[in-house]
Structures are given as C-alpha cells and as structure tokens.
Design a protein around this motif. Structure first.
Motif, PDB file in Angstrom:
ATOM      1  N   GLU A 170       0.818  -1.196   0.000  1.00 51.55           N
ATOM      2  CA  GLU A 170       0.000   0.000   0.000  1.00 51.55           C
ATOM      3  C   GLU A 170       0.862   1.261   0.000  1.00 51.55           C
ATOM      4  OE1 GLU A 170      -0.769  -1.721   4.166  1.00 51.55           O
ATOM      5  OE2 GLU A 170       0.412  -2.274   2.417  1.00 51.55           O
ATOM      6  N   GLU A 171       0.381   2.240  -0.792  1.00 54.30           N
ATOM      7  CA  GLU A 171       1.014   3.562  -0.908  1.00 54.30           C
ATOM      8  C   GLU A 171       2.426   3.506  -1.488  1.00 54.30           C
ATOM      9  OE1 GLU A 171       0.683   5.792   2.691  1.00 54.30           O
ATOM     10  OE2 GLU A 171      -1.456   5.417   2.898  1.00 54.30           O
ATOM     11  N   ARG A 172       2.730   2.440  -2.221  1.00 50.35           N
ATOM     12  CA  ARG A 172       4.022   2.357  -2.905  1.00 50.35           C
ATOM     13  C   ARG A 172       3.789   2.404  -4.415  1.00 50.35           C
ATOM     14  NH1 ARG A 172       8.313   0.649   0.314  1.00 50.35           N
ATOM     15  NH2 ARG A 172       7.747  -0.276   2.319  1.00 50.35           N
ATOM     16  N   GLU A 173       4.764   2.950  -5.132  1.00 50.79           N
ATOM     17  CA  GLU A 173       4.678   2.932  -6.593  1.00 50.79           C
ATOM     18  C   GLU A 173       5.044   1.539  -7.090  1.00 50.79           C
ATOM     19  OE1 GLU A 173       6.300   5.271 -10.589  1.00 50.79           O
ATOM     20  OE2 GLU A 173       7.088   5.814  -8.599  1.00 50.79           O
ATOM     21  N   ILE A 174       4.189   0.988  -7.916  1.00 48.41           N
ATOM     22  CA  ILE A 174       4.409  -0.360  -8.447  1.00 48.41           C
ATOM     23  C   ILE A 174       4.772  -0.255  -9.921  1.00 48.41           C
ATOM     24  CG2 ILE A 174       3.326  -2.586  -8.914  1.00 48.41           C
ATOM     25  CD1 ILE A 174       1.619  -2.091  -6.413  1.00 48.41           C
ATOM     26  N   LYS A 175       5.916  -0.833 -10.275  1.00 47.27           N
ATOM     27  CA  LYS A 175       6.401  -0.786 -11.649  1.00 47.27           C
ATOM     28  C   LYS A 175       6.481  -2.203 -12.201  1.00 47.27           C
ATOM     29  CE  LYS A 175       9.260   3.303 -10.750  1.00 47.27           C
ATOM     30  NZ  LYS A 175      10.639   3.853 -10.743  1.00 47.27           N
ATOM     31  N   ILE A 176       5.888  -2.399 -13.374  1.00 46.79           N
ATOM     32  CA  ILE A 176       5.897  -3.720 -13.989  1.00 46.79           C
ATOM     33  C   ILE A 176       6.888  -3.755 -15.141  1.00 46.79           C
ATOM     34  CG2 ILE A 176       4.561  -5.454 -15.227  1.00 46.79           C
ATOM     35  CD1 ILE A 176       2.092  -4.527 -13.794  1.00 46.79           C
ATOM     36  N   ARG A 177       7.759  -4.753 -15.118  1.00 47.29           N
ATOM     37  CA  ARG A 177       8.643  -5.002 -16.242  1.00 47.29           C
ATOM     38  C   ARG A 177       8.182  -6.300 -16.895  1.00 47.29           C
ATOM     39  NH1 ARG A 177      14.659  -3.007 -16.516  1.00 47.29           N
ATOM     40  NH2 ARG A 177      13.364  -1.168 -16.238  1.00 47.29           N
ATOM     41  N   LEU A 178       7.911  -6.221 -18.180  1.00 51.58           N
ATOM     42  CA  LEU A 178       7.338  -7.328 -18.940  1.00 51.58           C
ATOM     43  C   LEU A 178       8.447  -8.116 -19.638  1.00 51.58           C
ATOM     44  CD1 LEU A 178       4.853  -8.741 -20.275  1.00 51.58           C
ATOM     45  CD2 LEU A 178       4.839  -6.866 -21.939  1.00 51.58           C
ATOM     46  N   TYR A 179       8.389  -9.455 -19.525  1.00 56.44           N
ATOM     47  CA  TYR A 179       9.391 -10.324 -20.146  1.00 56.44           C
ATOM     48  C   TYR A 179       8.718 -11.299 -21.106  1.00 56.44           C
ATOM     49  CZ  TYR A 179      12.467  -8.532 -16.523  1.00 56.44           C
ATOM     50  OH  TYR A 179      13.188  -7.695 -15.716  1.00 56.44           O
ATOM     51  N   ARG A 180       9.410 -11.581 -22.189  1.00 52.43           N
ATOM     52  CA  ARG A 180       8.842 -12.485 -23.195  1.00 52.43           C
ATOM     53  C   ARG A 180       8.686 -13.894 -22.648  1.00 52.43           C
ATOM     54  NH1 ARG A 180      11.178 -13.489 -29.345  1.00 52.43           N
ATOM     55  NH2 ARG A 180       9.554 -14.955 -29.988  1.00 52.43           N
ATOM     56  N   ASP A 181       9.697 -14.379 -21.901  1.00 53.10           N
ATOM     57  CA  ASP A 181       9.658 -15.721 -21.333  1.00 53.10           C
ATOM     58  C   ASP A 181      10.607 -15.767 -20.135  1.00 53.10           C
ATOM     59  OD1 ASP A 181      12.241 -15.876 -22.504  1.00 53.10           O
ATOM     60  OD2 ASP A 181      11.399 -16.743 -24.335  1.00 53.10           O
ATOM     61  N   TYR A 182      10.699 -16.935 -19.504  1.00 56.81           N
ATOM     62  CA  TYR A 182      11.542 -17.056 -18.313  1.00 56.81           C
ATOM     63  C   TYR A 182      13.024 -16.978 -18.650  1.00 56.81           C
ATOM     64  CZ  TYR A 182       7.717 -17.919 -15.129  1.00 56.81           C
ATOM     65  OH  TYR A 182       6.594 -17.765 -14.356  1.00 56.81           O
ATOM     66  N   ASP A 183      13.379 -17.408 -19.840  1.00 56.87           N
ATOM     67  CA  ASP A 183      14.769 -17.285 -20.250  1.00 56.87           C
ATOM     68  C   ASP A 183      15.173 -15.817 -20.329  1.00 56.87           C
ATOM     69  OD1 ASP A 183      17.291 -18.476 -21.362  1.00 56.87           O
ATOM     70  OD2 ASP A 183      16.706 -17.248 -23.079  1.00 56.87           O
TER      71      ASP A 183
END
Length: 203
Positions: A170-183
């Motif tokens: 809560e009350e934190r900035e959430i940043k998503i980094r998207l990856y094609r696959d686990y490799d």
C-alpha cells in the motif's frame, strides 16, 4: 489436512548474496535469490504473497505463476551499485516481473510501429529508442516508461493503482517489467549481475 507449501528462500543479507555468487555462480544466485523466493516486502508470508499475485494476475490477465517481485522489494536491498546497495525502505518502489509472451508480442508490435516524429515528449522518445536498441534485445519491456503507448495501458494502469492499495504494498509505486519468457527474465538479470559483480565484491 493442511496444505503443504513449498519452501522458499528466507531473507538474505548483502554479504550472504555475495557469498552465494562466489560459491554457486551468477545463474544459481539469480534463480535462488531473485526469482525463487518469498519477496522481502512480504516478510516470509507465503500465503499473503500468493494472494497478492493472484489479485494482480487477474487484473492484468496473466497466470499468477508468471508474476514475481524483483528489485529491493524482492531481495531486501538494491542491486544498483550507484544506489550503494541501499536496503529496502518505506519509500522503495515495488518492481514486478511479469512473464507473458502474448503481452510482450503486443507491446513489441506497438513500439515497433510507433512513428517517433509523432512522439513530442523528448523523455518518451528516448525511452522508445532505448527499448528498440536495448530492452527488446533482452526480451523485456519497462512498462513504467512506455505503458501509455501500449494497447493494454488502461487495465495495467488500473491494476498497479489497485495493488498500491493492497497489503503490504500500500502507498508504494508499483512498476511492472514485462518479459517475453523465463529465459529472458533470467538472462536480463544475469547480465545485470555480471555488469556489477566487480563492484559488488569490492563493496
């Protein structure tokens, strides 16, 4: 009968992380301490973490198993030597890795077909150039930098806002980094570790 929960790595100190790299190598250290663990911010509460992942995954339409918290919120300290490996704190962001070949393909096409002259903001233009020359090569997209140019901007923006109201992020900035696959996820972080090993060992 109570559900049996798989054991995950407990919190690790910077010295223990360095020792792990020396003993087991970068790949093992990255897998064990960056990806296969209950994130530091969840204080070893596996059920809370699993619930949190399910909520985010539903909002962005991915499998919960493809959601992982990385960065200082995951391991407990920053792996950026320019930040002096500072500990996770009340002001730290939450960095989330999401593995989704579908979303990556959609985002990649959007960034590839975007006409740079139409991007008037210099910061955005540089971010798009950086993706085309660097991030895409590693199979990753830093959505916090280019999300407003992607087709799924609305649900993902609403998702990070919603998760900023959930315990314990809560009350934190959430940043998503998207990856094609686990490799791609593993390779990106291994490359980062290789670049800072000398600094890490000298600290």
């Amino acid at each position: 009968m109570a559900e049996v929960v798989a054991s995950k790595s407990p919190s690790v100190s910077l010295d223990e992380f360095k020792a792990s790299i020396l003993k087991n190598g970068i790949e093992a250290a990255a897998s064990t301490h960056l990806m296969d663990r209950i994130p530091h911010v969840f204080d070893n509460d596996w059920e809370l973490y699993r619930t949190w992942k399910r909520k985010l995954a539903k909002l962005i339409e991915v499998d919960p198993l493809n959601v992982t918290i990385i960065g200082s919120g995951g391991i407990g300290f920053s792996l950026n030597p320019y930040k002096d490996f500072r500990p996770f704190s009340e002001t730290s962001d939450i960095d989330v890795a999401v593995v989704s070949e579908h979303h990556f393909a959609v985002a990649w096409r959007a960034l590839r077909t975007l006409k740079l002259p139409d991007v008037r903001n210099n910061k955005d233009r540089e971010a798009i150039k950086e993706h085309r020359t660097n991030y895409i090569y590693w199979g990753t997209i830093a959505t916090d930098k280019v999300l407003h140019y992607l087709p799924f901007v609305r649900p993902w923006t609403e998702a990070v806002a919603a998760m900023a109201g959930e315990r314990p992020t809560e009350e934190r900035e959430i940043k998503i980094r998207l990856y094609r696959d686990y490799d791609a996820l593993r390779s990106y972080h291994m490359n980062g570790l290789e670049a800072l090993v000398a600094t890490l060992m000298a600290s």
